[in-house]
Motif scaffolding. Structure first.
Motif, mmCIF file in Angstrom:
data_model
loop_
_atom_site.group_PDB
_atom_site.id
_atom_site.type_symbol
_atom_site.label_atom_id
_atom_site.label_comp_id
_atom_site.label_asym_id
_atom_site.label_seq_id
_atom_site.Cartn_x
_atom_site.Cartn_y
_atom_site.Cartn_z
ATOM 1 N N LYS A 82 0.573 -1.117 0.454
ATOM 2 C CA LYS A 82 -0.352 -0.155 -0.309
ATOM 3 C C LYS A 82 0.915 1.205 0.096
ATOM 4 N N TYR A 85 1.255 1.197 -3.586
ATOM 5 C CA TYR A 85 0.994 1.184 -4.675
ATOM 6 C C TYR A 85 -0.845 2.046 -3.547
ATOM 7 N N PRO A 86 -0.649 3.124 -3.680
ATOM 8 C CA PRO A 86 -2.223 3.212 -2.614
ATOM 9 C C PRO A 86 -2.921 2.109 -3.327
ATOM 10 N N GLU A 87 -3.476 2.868 -4.463
ATOM 11 C CA GLU A 87 -4.690 1.607 -5.084
ATOM 12 C C GLU A 87 -4.765 0.576 -4.397
ATOM 13 N N ALA A 88 -4.222 -0.196 -3.710
ATOM 14 C CA ALA A 88 -4.774 -1.685 -3.076
ATOM 15 C C ALA A 88 -5.272 -1.833 -2.911
ATOM 16 N N ASP A 89 -6.094 -3.058 -3.048
ATOM 17 C CA ASP A 89 -7.386 -3.492 -2.055
ATOM 18 C C ASP A 89 -6.539 -4.096 -0.991
ATOM 19 N N GLU A 90 -6.656 -3.983 0.370
ATOM 20 C CA GLU A 90 -6.795 -5.034 1.624
ATOM 21 C C GLU A 90 -7.419 -5.903 1.140
ATOM 22 N N LYS A 110 -0.611 -10.644 -9.581
ATOM 23 C CA LYS A 110 -2.393 -10.142 -9.169
ATOM 24 C C LYS A 110 -1.713 -9.358 -7.317
ATOM 25 N N VAL A 114 -3.828 -5.739 -7.733
ATOM 26 C CA VAL A 114 -3.106 -4.102 -8.492
ATOM 27 C C VAL A 114 -2.354 -5.445 -9.328
#
Length: 186
Positions: A82, A85-90, A110, A114
């Motif tokens: 994160k 890559y702040p757009e990553a989905d936890e 993936k 991401v």
């Protein structure tokens, strides 16, 4: 000092020689240790260099850097991803849909939703290679690597192994750089 005479002799005996492919000087890429098979430039960087293709590389398993492991908590893993890559989905899978090369290196994977290149994943977690095994054990992530370096071109440990088996330098170079010629500089 210990190796100076050997190095000097090698330089003197190959002075003025170049490696060419179709008449052009090549980029003679090398790395420390393959996973037992080198990577093609196309799989690692996307550029197709016909002389930088995957070949067998025996002897690499004798390198002290052939195997490595990196362990971290799932939270550390997620935070590392994160941060870059702040757009990553936890909530997404930690590691899935890995596409690997013939040599076993990750081309794409993936991570938390991401899509990353194998080289990006390697850099992100400061791994020795892209040839990895990803293991999730409860709240712990274990990443095992095989090889050391980008894996493209000549493996230093593999070349040394061939030399110890009595192979000539010209045969070793032609093995790791497919279809090349050794020429005298004009």
């Amino acid at each position: 000092e210990e190796y100076w005479d050997k190095i000097s002799l090698a330089v003197d005996e190959t002075s003025g020689e170049i490696l060419t492919f179709d008449g052009s000087v090549i980029s003679a890429l090398f790395h420390s240790t393959s996973s037992g098979k080198t990577e093609s430039a196309k799989d690692v960087w996307g550029g197709d260099k016909p002389y930088l293709v995957s070949v067998e590389s025996p002897g690499d398993e004798f390198s002290p850097k052939f195997y490595a492991e990196k362990q971290m908590s799932v939270l550390e893993y997620i935070n590392t991803v994160k941060e870059k890559y702040p757009e990553a989905d936890e909530g997404a899978e930690l590691f899935c849909e890995a596409v690997t090369s013939d040599a076993g290196g990750i081309i794409t994977v993936k991570v938390l939703g991401v899509l990353l290149k194998g080289t990006e994943f390697r850099t992100l977690f400061d791994l020795r290679s892209t040839n990895i095994e990803f293991i999730l054990d409860g709240e712990t992530v274990l990443i095992k690597t095989k090889g050391n370096g980008h894996g493209v071109g000549m493996s230093q440990y593999g070349a040394n192994y061939y030399a110890q088996q009595g192979q000539k330098y010209s045969d070793i170079l032609k093995h790791y750089y497919s279809g090349v010629e050794i020429e005298k500089m004009p």
